[in-house]
Design an enzyme around this catalytic site. Structure first.
Site, short mmCIF file in Angstrom:
data_model
loop_
_atom_site.label_atom_id
_atom_site.label_comp_id
_atom_site.label_asym_id
_atom_site.label_seq_id
_atom_site.Cartn_x
_atom_site.Cartn_y
_atom_site.Cartn_z
N CYS A 103 9.91 -5.32 9.97
CA CYS A 103 10.81 -5.87 11.00
C CYS A 103 10.23 -5.71 12.40
O CYS A 103 10.28 -6.63 13.22
CB CYS A 103 12.19 -5.25 10.91
SG CYS A 103 12.24 -3.45 11.01
N HIS A 222 16.31 -0.81 12.26
CA HIS A 222 15.88 -2.21 12.22
C HIS A 222 15.49 -2.67 13.62
O HIS A 222 16.04 -2.20 14.62
CB HIS A 222 17.01 -3.09 11.68
CG HIS A 222 16.59 -4.50 11.37
ND1 HIS A 222 15.57 -4.80 10.51
CD2 HIS A 222 17.06 -5.69 11.83
CE1 HIS A 222 15.42 -6.12 10.44
NE2 HIS A 222 16.31 -6.67 11.24
N ASP A 240 17.97 -11.94 13.33
CA ASP A 240 17.55 -10.96 12.34
C ASP A 240 16.31 -11.44 11.61
O ASP A 240 16.33 -12.48 10.94
CB ASP A 240 18.69 -10.71 11.35
CG ASP A 240 18.51 -9.42 10.55
OD1 ASP A 240 17.37 -9.09 10.20
OD2 ASP A 240 19.52 -8.76 10.27
#
Length: 289
Positions: A103, A222, A240
């Protein structure tokens, strides 16, 4: 009939297929219409290898999908308020992280390409373009697949590529400071440039590092880019990077700030947010301050 030499009249169906006119229809099959002949074909066996795997996750009630009716209302509101400066350059480069632990790496790639930074290395063919494999100056990418990256490593990677980086943690940035930064990076001027496109005050992007648990999502730490702000609802749009899991969504700015507060056990520090810009030259070093 001599003209019948080397010609054929139909073919018998193989054992995997059952003619429509047959008295018994297979129990697990699907129907095929092919020219003058219709038949049932045995279905493929169920994929047992999907056991214990997942295909996406539903968003919790704390988040609103961008593509939903409410999500579009927020987007329209943000557009009317000129808080989409970050959205358009980021959405042009928005991609899915290529590994479940990438991520941070993938977020930085999106930002670098959105800032039009030249990697000075060939991606494929004759094209210079950022991808995740290039961000290996501060960390072993094989280790990243197991552990992810910390905020300081993210700073190191960004500075190695010539970016100006500001790291803010809740310990030195209040909720109001966070809101002010969000407004600054998302706000467009009222001036119009070429083709009547609003001009951004400055090409600066925000990346957020937060705990998914606080948002009611599965998982924990994240990274993702923040793309827009809706002042009417005081919500922000998170792109995201784990698109195999969650779609882009709106979330309360205050709740996202709260999601930065939990301590990362690998550093004993809270998470935070970054402001990233490109001064147009390579930096002198990689180490975060």
């Amino acid at each position: 009939m001599t003209e019948a030499v080397r010609t054929s009249h139909r073919r018998p169906l193989p054992s995997t297929c059952t003619a429509l006119t047959h008295k018994e229809k297979p129990t697990t099959s699907f129907f095929i219409f092919q020219g003058p002949c219709c038949f049932w074909k045995n279905a493929l066996p169920a994929m047992t290898e999907t056991a214990g795997t997942f295909h996406r996750r539903p968003l919790p009630s704390t988040c609103t999908a961008l593509a939903s009716k409410e999500g579009r209302i927020r987007f329209k509101s943000a557009l009317a308020q000129n808080y989409l400066a970050s959205f358009f350059p980021l959405i042009e480069q928005f991609t899915t992280q290529s590994d479940p632990a990438y991520c941070g790496i993938s977020t930085l790639v999106i930002v670098l390409n959105a800032l039009s930074v030249d990697p000075l290395r060939v991606w494929k063919g004759s094209w210079r373009w950022y991808n995740e494999s290039m961000l290996n100056c501060c960390v072993d990418l094989n280790e990243v697949k197991s552990t992810g990256i910390t905020l300081n490593t993210f700073v190191c990677l960004a500075r190695c590529q010539g970016l100006k980086v500001e790291l803010h943690r809740p310990s030195n940035a209040s909720l109001d400071d966070f809101r002010s930064s969000v407004r600054r990076v998302c706000l467009e001027t009222t001036d119009e440039g070429e083709n009547d496109i609003p001009i951004s005050r400055s090409l600066t992007f925000m990346v957020v590092s937060y705990s998914r648990r606080i948002l009611g999502q599965t998982g924990d730490g994240h990274f993702s880019p923040l793309a827009a702000y809706d002042a009417s609802s005081d919500e922000v749009l998170v792109l995201d990077t784990a698109r195999f899991k969650y779609c882009p969504h709106w979330v309360s700015l205050e709740l996202l700030y709260a999601a930065m507060l939990p301590v990362d056990v690998s550093t004993n520090l809270s998470r935070g947010y970054f402001l990233l810009s490109y001064p147009g030259r390579r930096g002198d070093g990689c180490l975060p301050t």
